[in-house]
Scaffold this motif. Structure first.
Motif, PDB file in Angstrom:
ATOM      1  N   PRO A 132       0.825  -1.215   0.000  1.00  0.00           N
ATOM      2  CA  PRO A 132       0.000   0.000   0.000  1.00  0.00           C
ATOM      3  C   PRO A 132       0.862   1.269   0.000  1.00  0.00           C
ATOM      4  O   PRO A 132       2.064   1.209   0.256  1.00  0.00           O
ATOM      5  N   ASN A 133       0.234   2.388  -0.279  1.00  0.00           N
ATOM      6  CA  ASN A 133       0.911   3.675  -0.222  1.00  0.00           C
ATOM      7  C   ASN A 133       1.360   3.946   1.216  1.00  0.00           C
ATOM      8  O   ASN A 133       0.704   3.508   2.168  1.00  0.00           O
ATOM      9  N   CYS A 134       2.465   4.642   1.360  1.00  0.00           N
ATOM     10  CA  CYS A 134       3.051   4.860   2.690  1.00  0.00           C
ATOM     11  C   CYS A 134       2.067   5.505   3.664  1.00  0.00           C
ATOM     12  O   CYS A 134       1.919   5.057   4.807  1.00  0.00           O
ATOM     13  N   SER A 135       1.330   6.532   3.199  1.00  0.00           N
ATOM     14  CA  SER A 135       0.420   7.218   4.131  1.00  0.00           C
ATOM     15  C   SER A 135      -0.738   6.311   4.538  1.00  0.00           C
ATOM     16  O   SER A 135      -1.249   6.405   5.655  1.00  0.00           O
ATOM     17  N   TYR A 160       0.871  14.974   7.112  1.00  0.00           N
ATOM     18  CA  TYR A 160       1.994  15.919   7.081  1.00  0.00           C
ATOM     19  C   TYR A 160       3.157  15.076   6.552  1.00  0.00           C
ATOM     20  O   TYR A 160       3.814  14.380   7.323  1.00  0.00           O
ATOM     21  N   GLN A 161       3.353  15.105   5.218  1.00  0.00           N
ATOM     22  CA  GLN A 161       4.205  14.110   4.573  1.00  0.00           C
ATOM     23  C   GLN A 161       5.613  14.615   4.289  1.00  0.00           C
ATOM     24  O   GLN A 161       5.825  15.737   3.839  1.00  0.00           O
ATOM     25  N   ALA A 162       6.562  13.704   4.548  1.00  0.00           N
ATOM     26  CA  ALA A 162       7.989  14.034   4.461  1.00  0.00           C
ATOM     27  C   ALA A 162       8.477  14.117   3.024  1.00  0.00           C
ATOM     28  O   ALA A 162       7.872  13.580   2.095  1.00  0.00           O
ATOM     29  N   SER A 164      10.917  12.527   1.779  1.00  0.00           N
ATOM     30  CA  SER A 164      11.336  11.220   1.240  1.00  0.00           C
ATOM     31  C   SER A 164      10.267  10.618   0.326  1.00  0.00           C
ATOM     32  O   SER A 164      10.566   9.892  -0.615  1.00  0.00           O
ATOM     33  N   GLY A 165       9.019  10.959   0.578  1.00  0.00           N
ATOM     34  CA  GLY A 165       7.943  10.426  -0.265  1.00  0.00           C
ATOM     35  C   GLY A 165       8.061  10.909  -1.703  1.00  0.00           C
ATOM     36  O   GLY A 165       7.512  10.291  -2.615  1.00  0.00           O
ATOM     37  N   ALA A 166       8.769  12.001  -1.883  1.00  0.00           N
ATOM     38  CA  ALA A 166       8.939  12.519  -3.250  1.00  0.00           C
ATOM     39  C   ALA A 166      10.307  12.101  -3.813  1.00  0.00           C
ATOM     40  O   ALA A 166      10.683  12.514  -4.901  1.00  0.00           O
ATOM     41  N   GLU A 214      -4.215  12.808  -5.994  1.00  0.00           N
ATOM     42  CA  GLU A 214      -4.129  11.337  -6.089  1.00  0.00           C
ATOM     43  C   GLU A 214      -3.720  10.705  -4.765  1.00  0.00           C
ATOM     44  O   GLU A 214      -4.164   9.616  -4.422  1.00  0.00           O
ATOM     45  N   GLU A 215      -2.901  11.408  -4.012  1.00  0.00           N
ATOM     46  CA  GLU A 215      -2.458  10.870  -2.716  1.00  0.00           C
ATOM     47  C   GLU A 215      -3.668  10.711  -1.783  1.00  0.00           C
ATOM     48  O   GLU A 215      -3.802   9.695  -1.098  1.00  0.00           O
ATOM     49  N   GLU A 216      -4.565  11.654  -1.772  1.00  0.00           N
ATOM     50  CA  GLU A 216      -5.747  11.611  -0.904  1.00  0.00           C
ATOM     51  C   GLU A 216      -6.685  10.484  -1.340  1.00  0.00           C
ATOM     52  O   GLU A 216      -7.191   9.715  -0.516  1.00  0.00           O
ATOM     53  N   ILE A 239      -0.668  16.897   2.897  1.00  0.00           N
ATOM     54  CA  ILE A 239       0.190  18.082   2.840  1.00  0.00           C
ATOM     55  C   ILE A 239       1.647  17.637   2.849  1.00  0.00           C
ATOM     56  O   ILE A 239       2.000  16.671   3.547  1.00  0.00           O
ATOM     57  N   ARG A 240       2.474  18.345   2.073  1.00  0.00           N
ATOM     58  CA  ARG A 240       3.917  18.083   2.084  1.00  0.00           C
ATOM     59  C   ARG A 240       4.564  19.061   3.063  1.00  0.00           C
ATOM     60  O   ARG A 240       4.340  20.275   2.963  1.00  0.00           O
ATOM     61  N   VAL A 241       5.307  18.525   4.030  1.00  0.00           N
ATOM     62  CA  VAL A 241       5.918  19.398   5.054  1.00  0.00           C
ATOM     63  C   VAL A 241       7.441  19.239   5.041  1.00  0.00           C
ATOM     64  O   VAL A 241       7.937  18.189   4.608  1.00  0.00           O
ATOM     65  N   ALA A 246       9.901  10.975   7.657  1.00  0.00           N
ATOM     66  CA  ALA A 246       8.792  10.324   8.377  1.00  0.00           C
ATOM     67  C   ALA A 246       7.516  11.141   8.246  1.00  0.00           C
ATOM     68  O   ALA A 246       7.520  12.373   8.386  1.00  0.00           O
ATOM     69  N   HIS A 247       6.440  10.425   7.976  1.00  0.00           N
ATOM     70  CA  HIS A 247       5.136  11.089   7.850  1.00  0.00           C
ATOM     71  C   HIS A 247       4.456  11.208   9.205  1.00  0.00           C
ATOM     72  O   HIS A 247       4.657  10.351  10.079  1.00  0.00           O
ATOM     73  N   ALA A 248       3.655  12.250   9.336  1.00  0.00           N
ATOM     74  CA  ALA A 248       2.792  12.401  10.515  1.00  0.00           C
ATOM     75  C   ALA A 248       1.361  12.506  10.004  1.00  0.00           C
ATOM     76  O   ALA A 248       1.117  13.012   8.903  1.00  0.00           O
ATOM     77  N   ASP A 321       7.972   6.043   9.784  1.00  0.00           N
ATOM     78  CA  ASP A 321       9.041   6.271   8.811  1.00  0.00           C
ATOM     79  C   ASP A 321       8.537   5.876   7.418  1.00  0.00           C
ATOM     80  O   ASP A 321       8.155   4.730   7.181  1.00  0.00           O
ATOM     81  N   GLN A 322       8.561   6.844   6.490  1.00  0.00           N
ATOM     82  CA  GLN A 322       7.951   6.630   5.176  1.00  0.00           C
ATOM     83  C   GLN A 322       8.725   5.609   4.343  1.00  0.00           C
ATOM     84  O   GLN A 322       8.139   4.810   3.612  1.00  0.00           O
ATOM     85  N   ILE A 323      10.049   5.618   4.472  1.00  0.00           N
ATOM     86  CA  ILE A 323      10.858   4.717   3.638  1.00  0.00           C
ATOM     87  C   ILE A 323      10.858   3.304   4.238  1.00  0.00           C
ATOM     88  O   ILE A 323      10.888   2.303   3.534  1.00  0.00           O
TER      89      ILE A 323
HETATM   90  C1  2RA Z   1       4.501  10.494  -1.102  1.00  0.00           C
HETATM   91  N1  2RA Z   1       3.146   8.502  -0.795  1.00  0.00           N
HETATM   92  O1  2RA Z   1       4.732  10.610   0.097  1.00  0.00           O
HETATM   93  C2  2RA Z   1       4.089   9.167  -1.670  1.00  0.00           C
HETATM   94  C3  2RA Z   1       5.297   8.331  -1.912  1.00  0.00           C
HETATM   95  N2  2RA Z   1       4.979   7.050  -2.344  1.00  0.00           N
HETATM   96  O2  2RA Z   1       4.625  11.417  -1.897  1.00  0.00           O
END
Ligand code: 2RA
Length: 339
Positions: A132-135, A160-162, A164-166, A214-216, A239-241, A246-248, A321-323
């Motif tokens: 699945p997607n990290c979030s 609140y996405q890190a 690394s996801g990008a 698309e992420e949502e 949101i990209r922060v 690591a995502h919150a 941790d997203q990775i």
């Molecule tokens: C992001 N979920 O954080 C994506 C990476 N696969 O942008």
């Protein structure tokens, strides 16, 4: 002896994390093949005291491979995933290419292992399992144990996405911009078309016709598939922060059956793969830095949702941790279940 494995996209952030997780968990592989684009072919990679030469990905790579871990983007997965399956390989795909395909298991081992029942190395048949997607992984690691007890009818997620996801380049750009801004220079904006350092912005995924990105919509659709429940109402704002890896996520849950916050805390304290960080007296709760490079997802801010009647609503806050758990660890745990 153990399975032969291949890593597709080994030079990327997740590809490198696959190696680190395989080694850290003493995955019992008998042979290892490192695959990447032409650009990286020929480079060497030291892994577990052995020098490996990275090979260019092609159709012949999967002969004799039992498990292939893919993290090289959707188009590579779409092109080479089915070829590998045809050769009898079991593909664990970290891209979004097959996640919503009917019949392709979308698996978080601690949450829905039953979805991949029957897929085993040595069965002579290939297979395809989607990561699945990290979030989604990070959110559902905490929301699912509560859902199993009190049946979630609606979930509202703010992420609140890190960086690394990008990708690794986005992490590099965040560091570079931070230095530039501190030195009073114009920030270099190549990955994102706007300043990232000391800023935040709506997730960079494309906006769809319904106004969601698309992420949502991944969170909405993947939750329904993983919970096998097309009725659960899910909405999300991603949101990209300016955080490295690591995502919150703030998660609001509405239940069909009452669930008080103490019972929720007890359920979460027993759930696999979670740590509770919920110290109100010290005002200490999950943070991206504390979960970075760690396996566990941290959950805290566990409290009754005062906007709901009785104990039918709960708010929680999770970091992961997203990775690692958001990608590489989850995929390797899936691979362990194939043995
Ligand atoms: C992001 N979920 O954080 C994506 C990476 N696969 O942008």
């Amino acid at each position: 002896n153990g399975p032969s494995i291949a890593i597709v996209g080994v030079t990327g952030a997740v590809g490198q994390e696959f190696l680190s997780v395989l080694s850290g968990r003493n995955f019992p592989y008998s042979s290892l093949k490192l695959l990447a684009s032409k650009r990286s072919a020929g480079k060497t990679q030291l892994f577990e005291n052995q020098q490996y030469t990275i090979q260019e990905l092609n159709e012949e790579c999967f002969d004799g491979v039992d498990i292939a871990l893919f993290s090289a983007g959707g188009s590579i997965s779409k092109k080479f995933g089915p070829i590998a399956v045809e050769k009898g390989t079991i593909v664990v795909d970290n891209s979004s290419a097959f996640r919503m395909v009917e019949g392709v298991p979308l698996v978080i081992p601690e949450v829905n292992p039953e979805a991949m029942e029957g897929i085993k190395v040595g069965s002579g048949r290939g297979g395809l399992i989607a990561n699945p997607n990290c979030s989604t992984i990070i959110c559902l690691m905490a929301a699912t144990p509560l859902h199993r007890r009190a049946k979630v009818t609606r979930m509202v997620v703010s992420t609140y996405q890190a960086a690394s996801g990008a990708g690794a380049a986005a992490m590099e750009e965040l560091l570079q911009q931070t230095r530039e801004v501190l030195e009073g220079q114009e920030p270099t904006c190549e990955i994102f078309n706007q300043q990232y350092a000391f800023n935040l912005f709506s997730h960079n995924a494309p906006i769809m016709s319904n106004g969601y990105n698309e992420e949502e919509m991944k969170l909405v659709k993947e939750t329904r598939k993983i919970w096998n429940n097309m009725d659960v109402k899910v909405t999300a704002t991603c949101i990209r922060v300016p955080v490295m890896r690591a995502h919150a996520e703030s998660v609001n849950l509405q239940f069909e059956n009452p669930l008080d916050e103490n019972t929720a805390r007890e359920i979460l304290s027993k759930a696999p793969g979670l740590v509770i960080v919920d110290d109100r007296s010290a005002n200490r709760f999950p943070t991206p830095l504390e979960v970075s490079n760690r396996d566990a997802v941290a959950v805290g801010r566990i409290r009754r949702d005062v906007s709901q009647e009785g104990d039918y609503g709960l708010d929680i806050f999770v970091c992961g941790d997203q990775i690692r758990k958001g990608a590489a660890l989850n995929a390797v745990q899936i691979a362990e279940m194939l043995l």
